[in-house]
Scaffold this motif. Structure first.
Motif, PDB file in Angstrom:
ATOM      1  N   ARG A 144       1.345  -2.586  -7.975  1.00 20.06           N
ATOM      2  CA  ARG A 144       1.110  -3.813  -8.757  1.00 20.06           C
ATOM      3  C   ARG A 144       2.352  -4.308  -9.486  1.00 20.06           C
ATOM      4  NH1 ARG A 144      -4.161  -5.499  -7.259  1.00 20.06           N
ATOM      5  NH2 ARG A 144      -5.138  -3.570  -6.605  1.00 20.06           N
TER       6      ARG A 144
ATOM      7  N   ARG B 176      -4.045   9.744  -1.849  1.00 26.44           N
ATOM      8  CA  ARG B 176      -4.875   8.575  -1.532  1.00 26.44           C
ATOM      9  C   ARG B 176      -3.990   7.340  -1.456  1.00 26.44           C
ATOM     10  NH1 ARG B 176      -3.947  11.037  -5.850  1.00 26.44           N
ATOM     11  NH2 ARG B 176      -6.052  11.725  -6.357  1.00 26.44           N
ATOM     12  N   THR B 177      -4.550   6.297  -0.839  1.00 29.44           N
ATOM     13  CA  THR B 177      -3.841   5.017  -0.731  1.00 29.44           C
ATOM     14  C   THR B 177      -4.186   4.180  -1.965  1.00 29.44           C
ATOM     15  OG1 THR B 177      -4.172   5.109   1.636  1.00 29.44           O
ATOM     16  CG2 THR B 177      -3.568   2.964   0.731  1.00 29.44           C
ATOM     17  N   ILE B 178      -3.154   3.594  -2.566  1.00 31.27           N
ATOM     18  CA  ILE B 178      -3.404   2.645  -3.657  1.00 31.27           C
ATOM     19  C   ILE B 178      -2.454   1.452  -3.494  1.00 31.27           C
ATOM     20  CG2 ILE B 178      -4.326   4.328  -5.316  1.00 31.27           C
ATOM     21  CD1 ILE B 178      -1.654   4.371  -6.701  1.00 31.27           C
ATOM     22  N   VAL B 179      -2.680   0.432  -4.299  1.00 32.19           N
ATOM     23  CA  VAL B 179      -1.869  -0.789  -4.178  1.00 32.19           C
ATOM     24  C   VAL B 179      -0.843  -0.842  -5.309  1.00 32.19           C
ATOM     25  CG1 VAL B 179      -1.952  -3.320  -4.126  1.00 32.19           C
ATOM     26  CG2 VAL B 179      -3.847  -1.991  -3.171  1.00 32.19           C
TER      27      VAL B 179
ATOM     28  N   TYR C  46       0.860  -1.187   0.000  1.00 31.71           N
ATOM     29  CA  TYR C  46       0.000   0.000   0.000  1.00 31.71           C
ATOM     30  C   TYR C  46       0.894   1.234   0.000  1.00 31.71           C
ATOM     31  CZ  TYR C  46      -3.809  -3.075   1.597  1.00 31.71           C
ATOM     32  OH  TYR C  46      -4.722  -4.068   1.718  1.00 31.71           O
TER      33      TYR C  46
ATOM     34  N   VAL D 282      -3.380   0.117 -10.416  1.00 30.72           N
ATOM     35  CA  VAL D 282      -4.612   0.118 -11.222  1.00 30.72           C
ATOM     36  C   VAL D 282      -5.603   1.092 -10.587  1.00 30.72           C
ATOM     37  CG1 VAL D 282      -4.267  -2.271 -11.977  1.00 30.72           C
ATOM     38  CG2 VAL D 282      -5.785  -1.791 -10.042  1.00 30.72           C
ATOM     39  N   THR D 283      -6.444   1.633 -11.414  1.00 33.27           N
ATOM     40  CA  THR D 283      -7.438   2.569 -10.904  1.00 33.27           C
ATOM     41  C   THR D 283      -8.661   2.587 -11.809  1.00 33.27           C
ATOM     42  OG1 THR D 283      -7.686   4.715  -9.868  1.00 33.27           O
ATOM     43  CG2 THR D 283      -6.618   4.697 -12.034  1.00 33.27           C
ATOM     44  N   ASP D 284      -9.678   3.307 -11.351  1.00 36.18           N
ATOM     45  CA  ASP D 284     -10.965   3.364 -12.042  1.00 36.18           C
ATOM     46  C   ASP D 284     -11.020   4.638 -12.894  1.00 36.18           C
ATOM     47  OD1 ASP D 284     -13.846   3.840 -12.468  1.00 36.18           O
ATOM     48  OD2 ASP D 284     -14.101   2.144 -11.091  1.00 36.18           O
TER      49      ASP D 284
ATOM     50  N   SER E 169     -12.531   7.765 -11.365  1.00 34.48           N
ATOM     51  CA  SER E 169     -12.034   8.397 -10.126  1.00 34.48           C
ATOM     52  C   SER E 169     -11.459   9.778 -10.431  1.00 34.48           C
ATOM     53  CB  SER E 169     -11.017   7.492  -9.438  1.00 34.48           C
ATOM     54  OG  SER E 169      -9.880   7.326 -10.247  1.00 34.48           O
ATOM     55  N   ARG E 170     -11.392  10.602  -9.380  1.00 36.79           N
ATOM     56  CA  ARG E 170     -10.997  12.003  -9.569  1.00 36.79           C
ATOM     57  C   ARG E 170      -9.573  12.169 -10.084  1.00 36.79           C
ATOM     58  NH1 ARG E 170     -12.563  14.983  -4.202  1.00 36.79           N
ATOM     59  NH2 ARG E 170     -10.393  14.477  -3.905  1.00 36.79           N
ATOM     60  N   LYS E 171      -8.721  11.223  -9.700  1.00 35.93           N
ATOM     61  CA  LYS E 171      -7.305  11.346 -10.063  1.00 35.93           C
ATOM     62  C   LYS E 171      -7.102  11.395 -11.582  1.00 35.93           C
ATOM     63  CE  LYS E 171      -6.517   7.304  -7.883  1.00 35.93           C
ATOM     64  NZ  LYS E 171      -7.916   6.807  -7.903  1.00 35.93           N
TER      65      LYS E 171
HETATM   66  C1  LIG Z   1      -6.144  -0.194   1.393  1.00 35.13           C
HETATM   67  C2  LIG Z   1      -6.638   0.566   0.213  1.00 35.13           C
HETATM   68  C3  LIG Z   1      -6.214   0.226  -1.063  1.00 35.13           C
HETATM   69  C4  LIG Z   1      -6.674   0.930  -2.168  1.00 35.13           C
HETATM   70  N1  LIG Z   1      -6.213   0.596  -3.401  1.00 35.13           N
HETATM   71  C5  LIG Z   1      -6.583   1.319  -4.479  1.00 35.13           C
HETATM   72  C6  LIG Z   1      -6.022   1.048  -5.760  1.00 35.13           C
HETATM   73  O1  LIG Z   1      -5.211   0.140  -5.950  1.00 35.13           O
HETATM   74  N2  LIG Z   1      -6.413   1.853  -6.786  1.00 35.13           N
HETATM   75  C7  LIG Z   1      -7.285   2.874  -6.630  1.00 35.13           C
HETATM   76  O2  LIG Z   1      -7.558   3.570  -7.606  1.00 35.13           O
HETATM   77  N3  LIG Z   1      -7.827   3.157  -5.423  1.00 35.13           N
HETATM   78  C8  LIG Z   1      -7.495   2.404  -4.348  1.00 35.13           C
HETATM   79  N4  LIG Z   1      -8.025   2.686  -3.126  1.00 35.13           N
HETATM   80  C9  LIG Z   1      -9.011   3.761  -3.014  1.00 35.13           C
HETATM   81  C10 LIG Z   1      -8.291   5.097  -3.028  1.00 35.13           C
HETATM   82  O3  LIG Z   1      -7.670   5.315  -1.781  1.00 35.13           O
HETATM   83  C11 LIG Z   1      -9.206   6.263  -3.372  1.00 35.13           C
HETATM   84  O4  LIG Z   1     -10.232   6.341  -2.446  1.00 35.13           O
HETATM   85  C12 LIG Z   1      -9.766   6.117  -4.767  1.00 35.13           C
HETATM   86  O5  LIG Z   1      -8.781   5.734  -5.694  1.00 35.13           O
HETATM   87  C13 LIG Z   1     -10.388   7.445  -5.247  1.00 35.13           C
HETATM   88  O6  LIG Z   1      -9.393   8.418  -5.240  1.00 35.13           O
HETATM   89  P1  LIG Z   1      -9.491   9.784  -6.100  1.00 35.13           P
HETATM   90  O7  LIG Z   1     -10.879  10.289  -5.904  1.00 35.13           O
HETATM   91  O8  LIG Z   1      -8.462  10.665  -5.495  1.00 35.13           O
HETATM   92  O9  LIG Z   1      -9.183   9.444  -7.500  1.00 35.13           O
HETATM   93  C14 LIG Z   1      -7.580   1.988  -2.003  1.00 35.13           C
HETATM   94  C15 LIG Z   1      -8.015   2.343  -0.722  1.00 35.13           C
HETATM   95  C16 LIG Z   1      -7.551   1.639   0.358  1.00 35.13           C
HETATM   96  C17 LIG Z   1      -8.026   2.043   1.730  1.00 35.13           C
END
Ligand SMILES: Cc1cc2nc3c(=O)[nH]c(=O)nc-3n(C[C@H](O)[C@H](O)[C@H](O)COP(=O)(O)O)c2cc1C
Length: 395
Positions: free
Chosen positions: A51, A46-49, A31, A64-66, A69-71
Motif C-alpha cells: 500500500r 501469505r500474499t498481501i497487497v 502483490y 493493511v490487514t484484519d 487474522s493469524r498473523k
Molecule cells: C491477491 C491476494 C491479495 C491479498 N491481499 C491481502 C492484504 O492486503 N492483506 C491481508 O491481510 N490479506 C490479504 N490477502 C489474504 C492473505 O493472503 C491471507 O489469506 C490472510 O491475510 C490471512 O493470513 P494469516 O492467516 O496468515 O494472517 C490476499 C490474498 C490474495 C490472494
C-alpha cells in the motif's frame, strides 16, 4: 517502531520505486509474499497487497490487514517479517527483511494512526467491506452477512482494520535480466563503497552471499554486487556446460593456452559494473574487485583496467595472461592487492599461483599462504578478508 534517523536516500528505495514504475502495467506487481514466524517457530507465508511507504518515513512499507487474522498473533510473538517481491516485467526479486508493527484502533502514535486513517481512505469500498465480514476462517454460513452496505471513506475506521508497517533493515535484490546480478545493500543505508565479488567455476553470486552477511558490521556503508557468470561450455571438461567467466582450454595452465577472448569479455563486463557504480555516485577508487578461483583470476586481471580501484582481492586464484605485460595499469600501480592461497589446494596448485605472480612487483601487493587450506574458505581467511576490506573501504 523506532523513529530512527534515516539516510536521505537508501539505494534500495530507488530500486523499489524503479521496479514498481517499470512493472506498473502488471496489476500483480503490488502483490507480495509476507513471511512471519509462528509461535511454534514454524514459518507462515501469505500474499498481501503493498500500500505504499509510510508518510514521512520511506524506509517503512505499509500493508493493511484484519485484526482477526493469524498473523497478528504471530507478530505479537515475534516482530520479524520478510517480504518477497517478484517483478515479472523486469525479472527481478526484492527481499526486504525487517520488524513489523501492527497499527490498530488502540495505537497511540499519531503518525502511525494517521497512516492507518489514510490507508482506510485509500481503500476501495469493496476492500473496506471485507473488514465487516464475519470471523475469517469460519464456515461462511449466512451469505447475506458478506454483503452489507460497504463502509465509505468518510465512515469511521473499523476496529478490525489494521495498518501493517514493515520497518526495513535488510534488503536483497536479484536481477535476472538483462544481466543476472545480485545486490546486497549497505546495512546503514548509506552507500559509500562497493565490493564486486566474482564467484568461481560452476558457482553463482548467491554462493558468496555469506560474506556480506559476515562482514555487515565491519562494512556498514558497503554495497555488495554478486554477479552470476554466463553458462558456457568448458573445453577441458569435454564441452560440459558450467557457469564460468572464461573457458578452460584442454592444456590449461600454460599462458598461451588461456581463453584470452573470454577473459577480456568478462573484463569489459566488470568495467560496465564499475560504470554503473560511478553512475550511482561511487567512483572505482571506492570499489574493491574480489573473486574466488576463476573469479579471483578476473579480479587480478582488473588490475589492468584504466580505472583506479580501491583494492583487489584474489582468493585461491592465479594471475592470468602473464605473457601480456604490464600486469597492472598505471592507474593501479599502487592498488592494494591481496592474493590468498592454501597449500592443500588441488584445483589450482599453490606453485602455479605463486609462479603466475613471480613477475609482479608492485607496492601494496601481498601473497598470503594458508597451511592446510584446500580450494576453499575458512575462518582465519575470513578474518584476513575483513581486515583487508575494512582497510581499503573505511571512508
Ligand atoms: C491477491 C491476494 C491479495 C491479498 N491481499 C491481502 C492484504 O492486503 N492483506 C491481508 O491481510 N490479506 C490479504 N490477502 C489474504 C492473505 O493472503 C491471507 O489469506 C490472510 O491475510 C490471512 O493470513 P494469516 O492467516 O496468515 O494472517 C490476499 C490474498 C490474495 C490472494
Amino acid at each position: 517502531m523506532q523513529a530512527a534517523v534515516r539516510a536521505p536516500a537508501a539505494p534500495w528505495r530507488e530500486v523499489l520505486q524503479r521496479a514498481l514504475k517499470a512493472n506498473e502495467a502488471c496489476r500483480h506487481s503490488r502483490y507480495v509474499q509476507l513471511a512471519t514466524v509462528r509461535p511454534d517457530g514454524r514459518p507462515a507465508n501469505r500474499t498481501i497487497v503493498y500500500r505504499g511507504q509510510l508518510e514521512g518515513d520511506s524506509d517503512v512499507l505499509t500493508f493493511v490487514t484484519d485484526s482477526r487474522s493469524r498473523k497478528i498473533e504471530e507478530i505479537a510473538q515475534s516482530p520479524w517479517g520478510e517480504v518477497a517481491w517478484y517483478f515479472p516485467d523486469t525479472r527481478e526479486q526484492l527481499r526486504l527483511l525487517g520488524r513489523l508493527t501492527v497499527v490498530d484502533s488502540a495505537t497511540a502514535d499519531t503518525r502511525l494512526q494517521q497512516g492507518r486513517q489514510a490507508a482506510w481512505r485509500n481503500m476501495s469500498n469493496a476492500g473496506r467491506l471485507q473488514f465487516l465480514w464475519p470471523q475469517p476462517g469460519e464456515s461462511r454460513g449466512d451469505e447475506s452477512l458478506f454483503s452489507p452496505a460497504p463502509p465509505t471513506a468518510s465512515d469511521p475506521v473499523l476496529d478490525t482494520f489494521c495498518l501493517l508497517c514493515l520497518d526495513v533493515e535488510e534488503v536483497d535484490h536479484i536481477q535476472l535480466a538483462p544481466v543476472s546480478l545480485r545486490h546486497m545493500y549497505p546495512p546503514s543505508g548509506q552507500h559509500k563503497s562497493t565490493v564486486i565479488m566474482l564467484h568461481g567455476l560452476g558457482d553463482s553470486g548467491i554462493g558468496w552471499a555469506f560474506l556480506p552477511k559476515l562482514l555487515a558490521e565491519d562494512l556498514p556503508h558497503t554495497q555488495w554486487v554478486l554477479p552470476n557468470a554466463a553458462v558456457r561450455r568448458i573445453s577441458r571438461f569435454g564441452g560440459q556446460s558450467s557457469t564460468a567467466w572464461f573457458d578452460i582450454l584442454p592444456a590449461a595452465g600454460a599462458d598461451t593456452q588461456q581463453d584470452a577472448a573470454g577473459m577480456k569479455d568478462t573484463l569489459s563486463y566488470v568495467e560496465h559494473l564499475l560504470e554503473q557504480q560511478a553512475a550511482a555516485g561511487v567512483p572505482s577508487s571506492q570499489v574493491v574487485i574480489g573473486g574466488f578461483s576463476q573469479g579471483g583470476a578476473m579480479a587480478l586481471l582488473a588490475l589492468r583496467s584504466e580505472r583506479q580501484l580501491a583494492g583487489v582481492l584474489a582468493l585461491s586464484a592465479f594471475m592470468p595472461l602473464t605473457g601480456e605485460q604490464p600486469l597492472f595499469s598505471e592507474a593501479n600501480a599502487q592498488t592494494p592487492t591481496l592474493m590468498t592461497h592454501g597449500n592443500a589446494d588441488q584445483v589450482i596448485l599453490l606453485e602455479r599461483a605463486q609462479r603466475s605472480v613471480a613477475g609482479l612487483t608492485k607496492p601494496g601487493f601481498e601473497f598470503k599462504m594458508y597451511p592446510g587450506l584446500a580450494h576453499a574458505v575458512r575462518d582465519d581467511l575470513v578474518d584476513d578478508i575483513r581486515a583487508f576490506l575494512t582497510a581499503q573501504l573505511s571512508f
